[in-house]
Design an enzyme around this catalytic site. Sequence first.
Site, PDB file in Angstrom:
ATOM      1  N   ASP A   1       0.993  -1.196  -0.113  1.00 17.61           N
ATOM      2  CA  ASP A   1      -0.066   0.019   0.124  1.00 17.61           C
ATOM      3  C   ASP A   1       0.949   1.060  -0.149  1.00 17.61           C
ATOM      4  OD1 ASP A   1      -2.304   1.239  -0.165  1.00 17.61           O
ATOM      5  OD2 ASP A   1      -2.623   1.645   1.997  1.00 17.61           O
ATOM      6  N   SER A   2       0.493   2.062  -0.798  1.00 20.56           N
ATOM      7  CA  SER A   2       1.464   3.213  -1.048  1.00 20.56           C
ATOM      8  C   SER A   2       0.783   4.648  -1.230  1.00 20.56           C
ATOM      9  CB  SER A   2       2.355   3.047  -2.121  1.00 20.56           C
ATOM     10  OG  SER A   2       1.960   2.724  -3.368  1.00 20.56           O
TER      11      SER A   2
ATOM     12  N   PHE B   1       2.975   9.302 -13.049  1.00 21.40           N
ATOM     13  CA  PHE B   1       1.540   9.255 -12.670  1.00 21.40           C
ATOM     14  C   PHE B   1       1.375   9.732 -11.483  1.00 21.40           C
ATOM     15  CE2 PHE B   1       3.593   5.279 -11.677  1.00 21.40           C
ATOM     16  CZ  PHE B   1       2.809   4.859 -10.519  1.00 21.40           C
TER      17      PHE B   1
ATOM     18  N   TYR C   1       0.518  11.830  -8.456  1.00 17.27           N
ATOM     19  CA  TYR C   1       0.937  13.162  -7.859  1.00 17.27           C
ATOM     20  C   TYR C   1       2.227  13.867  -8.627  1.00 17.27           C
ATOM     21  CZ  TYR C   1      -2.815  12.614  -4.639  1.00 17.27           C
ATOM     22  OH  TYR C   1      -3.967  12.218  -4.159  1.00 17.27           O
TER      23      TYR C   1
END
Length: 209
Positions: A77-78, A165, A167
Amino acid sequence: MILHVATTNTGKLRDFAFAAEGLQADASGGPVQLATLPGLSALAAPAEDQETFEGNARLKAEYYARAAPGLLVLADDSGLEVDTLEGRPGVRSARFAADLGRSVETGEIDAANNDALLLAMLEQVNRRARYRCVLALARDGVVFATADGSLEGEILTDPEGAGGFGYDPLFFVPELGCTMAQASPEDRLRLSHRGRALRALLAGLEDVR
């Protein structure tokens, strides 16, 4: 050693593959190999309802490892953490605009999230932020290793660059002197928070097969 990655995201797979090149994973000197988890597309995705990156990474690793007995399953998760926003958007990075009640058209998620971030940062002086990734490695539904990787940067007042891609157009990296969207593909891969997390994970493993 083969790690079966529980994602179909091509950007994530590229980051992990680059980080794994040439790495040795166990006492026998065996190389790390990455593969997409078999049957992943047929599995319903679990609800990512935890409040931390580690919580979501663990949840996903346990879930997908139960569906693939005997395999080493890697899940992540990132997202983006902004200091002055108290760590937001964090685990909600992909849904930041929607969480703020903004209309998001299909295919325009990145643009909507970037616009939402600019609005949230409008009056902020402290613009420090980081990309952060937490990995969890599981087998038979049990997580036995986790690792964290991050990349420090700053949020600009206007987007710059057309690469990358998410932010990336707003995320300025001081050591590069440009945003991640302006960086070369090689620099993006070299500095990837996902790659750093994978290298940290493998450094902590001893003899896993």
